[in-house]
Design a protein around this motif. Structure first.
Motif, PDB file in Angstrom:
ATOM      1  N   ILE A  38      33.796  32.809  66.290  1.00 46.52           N
ATOM      2  CA  ILE A  38      34.509  33.734  67.182  1.00 46.52           C
ATOM      3  C   ILE A  38      34.883  35.030  66.460  1.00 46.52           C
ATOM      4  O   ILE A  38      34.694  36.115  66.994  1.00 46.52           O
ATOM      5  N   ILE A  39      35.368  34.919  65.227  1.00 45.41           N
ATOM      6  CA  ILE A  39      35.777  36.165  64.561  1.00 45.41           C
ATOM      7  C   ILE A  39      34.591  36.939  63.990  1.00 45.41           C
ATOM      8  O   ILE A  39      34.657  38.128  63.809  1.00 45.41           O
ATOM      9  N   LYS A  40      33.493  36.232  63.743  1.00 50.97           N
ATOM     10  CA  LYS A  40      32.283  36.833  63.158  1.00 50.97           C
ATOM     11  C   LYS A  40      32.648  37.784  62.039  1.00 50.97           C
ATOM     12  O   LYS A  40      33.322  37.422  61.098  1.00 50.97           O
ATOM     13  N   LYS A  41      32.205  39.013  62.139  1.00 48.10           N
ATOM     14  CA  LYS A  41      32.496  39.922  61.025  1.00 48.10           C
ATOM     15  C   LYS A  41      33.647  40.861  61.332  1.00 48.10           C
ATOM     16  O   LYS A  41      33.933  41.777  60.590  1.00 48.10           O
ATOM     17  N   LYS A  42      34.267  40.631  62.482  1.00 51.39           N
ATOM     18  CA  LYS A  42      35.346  41.542  62.880  1.00 51.39           C
ATOM     19  C   LYS A  42      36.437  41.602  61.820  1.00 51.39           C
ATOM     20  O   LYS A  42      36.803  40.598  61.229  1.00 51.39           O
ATOM     21  N   LYS A  43      36.936  42.799  61.621  1.00 51.18           N
ATOM     22  CA  LYS A  43      38.015  42.957  60.640  1.00 51.18           C
ATOM     23  C   LYS A  43      39.331  42.595  61.285  1.00 51.18           C
ATOM     24  O   LYS A  43      39.987  43.411  61.913  1.00 51.18           O
ATOM     25  N   THR A  44      39.704  41.363  61.159  1.00 50.82           N
ATOM     26  CA  THR A  44      40.980  40.949  61.730  1.00 50.82           C
ATOM     27  C   THR A  44      41.613  39.891  60.844  1.00 50.82           C
ATOM     28  O   THR A  44      40.958  39.274  60.029  1.00 50.82           O
ATOM     29  N   LEU A  45      42.889  39.728  61.039  1.00 56.36           N
ATOM     30  CA  LEU A  45      43.606  38.681  60.316  1.00 56.36           C
ATOM     31  C   LEU A  45      43.689  37.457  61.235  1.00 56.36           C
ATOM     32  O   LEU A  45      44.365  37.499  62.254  1.00 56.36           O
ATOM     33  N   PRO A  46      42.976  36.374  60.903  1.00 57.19           N
ATOM     34  CA  PRO A  46      43.079  35.196  61.760  1.00 57.19           C
ATOM     35  C   PRO A  46      44.325  34.364  61.436  1.00 57.19           C
ATOM     36  O   PRO A  46      44.683  34.174  60.276  1.00 57.19           O
ATOM     37  N   ILE A  47      44.980  33.918  62.486  1.00 57.37           N
ATOM     38  CA  ILE A  47      46.116  33.009  62.325  1.00 57.37           C
ATOM     39  C   ILE A  47      45.810  31.794  63.184  1.00 57.37           C
ATOM     40  O   ILE A  47      45.521  31.930  64.372  1.00 57.37           O
ATOM     41  N   TYR A  48      45.836  30.610  62.590  1.00 59.34           N
ATOM     42  CA  TYR A  48      45.476  29.409  63.330  1.00 59.34           C
ATOM     43  C   TYR A  48      46.636  28.428  63.380  1.00 59.34           C
ATOM     44  O   TYR A  48      47.219  28.096  62.350  1.00 59.34           O
ATOM     45  N   LEU A  49      46.963  27.973  64.581  1.00 58.67           N
ATOM     46  CA  LEU A  49      48.038  26.984  64.742  1.00 58.67           C
ATOM     47  C   LEU A  49      47.494  25.707  65.364  1.00 58.67           C
ATOM     48  O   LEU A  49      46.850  25.756  66.419  1.00 58.67           O
ATOM     49  N   GLY A  50      47.743  24.577  64.713  1.00 53.88           N
ATOM     50  CA  GLY A  50      47.274  23.300  65.253  1.00 53.88           C
ATOM     51  C   GLY A  50      48.093  22.148  64.726  1.00 53.88           C
ATOM     52  O   GLY A  50      48.777  22.266  63.710  1.00 53.88           O
ATOM     53  N   ASP A  51      48.025  21.025  65.442  1.00 55.60           N
ATOM     54  CA  ASP A  51      48.908  19.898  65.102  1.00 55.60           C
ATOM     55  C   ASP A  51      48.172  18.630  64.691  1.00 55.60           C
ATOM     56  O   ASP A  51      48.792  17.611  64.449  1.00 55.60           O
ATOM     57  N   ASP A  52      46.837  18.670  64.661  1.00 58.16           N
ATOM     58  CA  ASP A  52      46.131  17.401  64.510  1.00 58.16           C
ATOM     59  C   ASP A  52      45.076  17.460  63.404  1.00 58.16           C
ATOM     60  O   ASP A  52      44.795  18.522  62.879  1.00 58.16           O
ATOM     61  N   VAL A  53      44.490  16.312  63.114  1.00 60.75           N
ATOM     62  CA  VAL A  53      43.489  16.270  62.040  1.00 60.75           C
ATOM     63  C   VAL A  53      42.273  17.153  62.321  1.00 60.75           C
ATOM     64  O   VAL A  53      41.687  17.711  61.402  1.00 60.75           O
ATOM     65  N   THR A  54      41.915  17.301  63.608  1.00 59.77           N
ATOM     66  CA  THR A  54      40.751  18.128  63.927  1.00 59.77           C
ATOM     67  C   THR A  54      41.008  19.606  63.625  1.00 59.77           C
ATOM     68  O   THR A  54      40.077  20.400  63.555  1.00 59.77           O
ATOM     69  N   ASP A  55      42.275  19.962  63.450  1.00 58.87           N
ATOM     70  CA  ASP A  55      42.602  21.361  63.143  1.00 58.87           C
ATOM     71  C   ASP A  55      42.442  21.688  61.657  1.00 58.87           C
ATOM     72  O   ASP A  55      42.384  22.861  61.273  1.00 58.87           O
ATOM     73  N   ILE A  56      42.352  20.644  60.837  1.00 58.92           N
ATOM     74  CA  ILE A  56      42.254  20.871  59.393  1.00 58.92           C
ATOM     75  C   ILE A  56      40.995  21.664  59.033  1.00 58.92           C
ATOM     76  O   ILE A  56      41.005  22.508  58.141  1.00 58.92           O
ATOM     77  N   ASP A  57      39.893  21.404  59.767  1.00 57.56           N
ATOM     78  CA  ASP A  57      38.650  22.150  59.524  1.00 57.56           C
ATOM     79  C   ASP A  57      38.871  23.642  59.724  1.00 57.56           C
ATOM     80  O   ASP A  57      38.297  24.467  59.014  1.00 57.56           O
ATOM     81  N   ALA A  58      39.694  23.962  60.711  1.00 56.06           N
ATOM     82  CA  ALA A  58      39.983  25.374  60.983  1.00 56.06           C
ATOM     83  C   ALA A  58      40.876  25.952  59.893  1.00 56.06           C
ATOM     84  O   ALA A  58      40.691  27.087  59.461  1.00 56.06           O
ATOM     85  N   PHE A  59      41.866  25.171  59.443  1.00 55.26           N
ATOM     86  CA  PHE A  59      42.730  25.638  58.346  1.00 55.26           C
ATOM     87  C   PHE A  59      41.862  25.986  57.136  1.00 55.26           C
ATOM     88  O   PHE A  59      42.034  27.012  56.496  1.00 55.26           O
ATOM     89  N   ARG A  60      40.915  25.097  56.859  1.00 57.46           N
ATOM     90  CA  ARG A  60      40.048  25.281  55.699  1.00 57.46           C
ATOM     91  C   ARG A  60      39.164  26.527  55.875  1.00 57.46           C
ATOM     92  O   ARG A  60      38.951  27.280  54.942  1.00 57.46           O
ATOM     93  N   ALA A  61      38.666  26.705  57.106  1.00 57.33           N
ATOM     94  CA  ALA A  61      37.743  27.821  57.374  1.00 57.33           C
ATOM     95  C   ALA A  61      38.388  29.180  57.140  1.00 57.33           C
ATOM     96  O   ALA A  61      37.719  30.127  56.734  1.00 57.33           O
ATOM     97  N   ILE A  62      39.697  29.291  57.384  1.00 58.92           N
ATOM     98  CA  ILE A  62      40.321  30.610  57.239  1.00 58.92           C
ATOM     99  C   ILE A  62      41.104  30.736  55.928  1.00 58.92           C
ATOM    100  O   ILE A  62      41.828  31.696  55.720  1.00 58.92           O
ATOM    101  N   LYS A  63      40.924  29.758  55.077  1.00 61.78           N
ATOM    102  CA  LYS A  63      41.645  29.776  53.797  1.00 61.78           C
ATOM    103  C   LYS A  63      41.315  31.057  53.024  1.00 61.78           C
ATOM    104  O   LYS A  63      40.153  31.422  52.861  1.00 61.78           O
TER     105      LYS A  63
END
Ligand code: MG
Length: 250
Positions: free
Chosen positions: A188-213
């Motif tokens: 979704i963010i591709k190459k756009k210059k933006t600051l991603p902020i991800y909020l999630g409560d479950d184990v499936t969200d960990i992949d997203a936490f890792r992706a924006i590390k």
């Protein structure tokens, strides 16, 4: 893991400095409290209003990534101007070829016949993935649910044609393709210059936490947890509401 509001000065100045912010929210357990059945997880009207105001600001873009089907999450939120991703992000990327050969339909029939006699069980076919909800199953029967579930899935797991995962009172089956919420976020963010902020409560969200590390800010909802790596945590969905309201004041 640090409590977000204890470090608000630091976080808010980072947000203020970024010209564009991409906010990603999981739905169940993040924007809405966990309830007995998925239909009851209505988006609180105050949260809805705040998100509506966020989208109007040119600084913020909002995406909601859920384990629900795309249609379902869109219907539950009911706002325009948001990017929706269903089935843990599978439904924005549509890796069709892999899905065509997916054995999900067969698995669904097998699970329904294997689990159908257990009171409170719900097998939900979401198109690209399927979920077995057992929140309403009596606690003493839950082990049986898991037993039958894994017995049914074993051949598919062994042949690498399906993957299983478990969340809060739910077991999930997805096609065994390399895709998760984290990849959906990056897509979704591709190459756009933006600051991603991800909020999630479950184990499936960990992949997203890792992706924006290192690229953005990850926020776990549900108090500090040792085994989950996120930049910050919020206590509950009420804190999430507060967070959105604070963003509107920046
Ligand atoms: Mg969730």
């Amino acid at each position: 893991m640090r409590y977000l509001f204890d470090h608000w000065d630091k976080v808010s100045s980072k947000i203020k400095k970024s010209p564009r912010i991409f906010l990603f929210f999981d739905y169940d357990g993040t924007l809405t409290p966990i309830v007995s059945t998925p239909e009851k997880a209505k988006l609180p009207s105050k949260v809805k209003k705040s998100i509506k105001r966020l989208i109007k600001s040119p600084k913020f873009r909002v995406a909601i990534i859920s384990g629900r089907s795309l249609r379902d999450v869109k219907r539950m939120v009911g706002l325009k101007g948001i990017i929706y991703a269903g089935n843990h992000g599978l439904e924005i990327a549509k890796p069709r070829k892999a899905l065509k050969n997916s054995p999900l339909k067969t698995i669904c029939i097998a699970l329904k016949s294997g689990l159908g006699h257990i009171k409170g069980i719900r097998v939900e076919n979401k198109g690209c993935t399927l979920s077995v909800h057992f929140r309403l199953v009596r606690p003493k029967h839950r082990i049986l649910v898991k037993k039958i579930f894994y017995r049914t899935l074993r051949p598919y797991i062994c042949s690498k044609s399906a993957k299983v995962s478990s969340g809060k009172m739910v077991l999930e089956v997805r096609p065994a393709i390399d895709w998760h919420k984290g990849k959906a976020v990056l897509h979704i963010i591709k190459k756009k210059k933006t600051l991603p902020i991800y909020l999630g409560d479950d184990v499936t969200d960990i992949d997203a936490f890792r992706a924006i590390k290192g690229k953005g800010i990850s926020i776990f909802v549900g108090g500090p947890k040792k085994n989950i790596k996120a930049d910050y945590y919020l206590k509950d969905t009420f804190d999430v509401k507060k967070f959105i309201e604070r963003l509107l004041l920046l």
